[in-house]
Scaffold this motif. Structure first.
Motif, short mmCIF file in Angstrom:
data_model
loop_
_atom_site.label_atom_id
_atom_site.label_comp_id
_atom_site.label_asym_id
_atom_site.label_seq_id
_atom_site.Cartn_x
_atom_site.Cartn_y
_atom_site.Cartn_z
N GLY A 28 0.81 -1.22 0.00
CA GLY A 28 0.00 0.00 0.00
C GLY A 28 0.84 1.26 0.00
O GLY A 28 2.05 1.24 -0.23
N VAL A 31 4.26 3.07 3.08
CA VAL A 31 4.83 1.92 3.77
C VAL A 31 6.34 2.12 3.91
O VAL A 31 7.01 2.56 2.96
CB VAL A 31 4.52 0.61 3.01
CG1 VAL A 31 5.26 -0.57 3.62
CG2 VAL A 31 3.02 0.36 2.99
N GLY A 64 -0.85 -3.44 3.97
CA GLY A 64 -1.75 -2.30 3.96
C GLY A 64 -1.04 -0.97 4.04
O GLY A 64 0.17 -0.89 4.28
N ASP A 65 -1.79 0.10 3.86
CA ASP A 65 -1.26 1.46 3.91
C ASP A 65 -0.66 1.76 5.28
O ASP A 65 -1.17 1.31 6.31
CB ASP A 65 -2.38 2.48 3.65
CG ASP A 65 -2.95 2.41 2.25
OD1 ASP A 65 -2.30 1.84 1.35
OD2 ASP A 65 -4.06 2.93 2.05
N THR A 83 -3.63 -2.43 7.62
CA THR A 83 -3.29 -1.00 7.59
C THR A 83 -2.82 -0.52 8.96
O THR A 83 -3.39 -0.88 9.98
CB THR A 83 -4.53 -0.20 7.15
OG1 THR A 83 -4.87 -0.60 5.82
CG2 THR A 83 -4.31 1.28 7.19
N GLY A 84 -1.75 0.28 8.95
CA GLY A 84 -1.27 0.92 10.17
C GLY A 84 -0.53 0.03 11.15
O GLY A 84 -0.28 0.43 12.28
N PRO A 99 -5.26 -4.81 11.57
CA PRO A 99 -4.88 -3.40 11.39
C PRO A 99 -4.54 -2.71 12.71
O PRO A 99 -5.07 -3.08 13.77
CB PRO A 99 -6.14 -2.77 10.78
CG PRO A 99 -6.89 -3.90 10.18
CD PRO A 99 -6.60 -5.09 11.05
N SER A 100 -3.67 -1.71 12.63
CA SER A 100 -3.31 -0.83 13.75
C SER A 100 -2.87 -1.58 15.00
O SER A 100 -3.32 -1.29 16.10
CB SER A 100 -4.45 0.13 14.07
OG SER A 100 -4.65 1.01 12.99
#
Length: 116
Positions: A28, A31, A64-65, A83-84, A99-100
């Motif tokens: 993403g 990164v 992910g981003d 993501t994250g 994520p996160s």
């Protein structure tokens, strides 16, 4: 690979072969990938006693981003990193990461959920 990504030195990206043309590494935006990080889409089925590395199989990797992968992280076939996420240096990622979250270790495990 998305916009504004950083790939440090000596990283490796092992993707599909002619037999597996749809196998990809998808990264993403925003990164950061630390030194000597390895992405490997190839693995094997467990074979019989006389040849344990059985039939070749391949699966895509998705990052992910906003993910940050530390130095010498290894990411195996079929893994999605949400993501994250942060993946700690030297970690071995063989399962999906939510994520996160912060993951670290061999194998990588959830250390803590990160605030926005």
């Amino acid at each position: 690979m998305g916009d504004r990504c950083f790939v440090s030195r000596d990283c490796s990206f092992i993707t599909g072969t002619d037999a597996f043309p749809d196998c990809k590494i998808i990264i993403g935006q925003d990164v950061a990938i630390g030194m000597e990080t390895s992405f490997n889409c190839a693995t094997h089925e467990i074979g019989p006693t006389n040849r344990r590395a059985g039939e070749l199989k391949m699966a895509s990797i998705i990052v992910g981003d906003g993910v940050w992968l530390g130095t010498r992280v290894t990411v195996l076939a079929g893994v999605t990193i949400g993501t994250g996420c942060i993946i700690g240096a030297g970690s071995f990622v063989n399962k999906d990461c939510e994520p996160s979250c912060l993951y670290a270790g061999v194998p990588a495990r959830l250390i803590k959920r990160l605030d926005e």
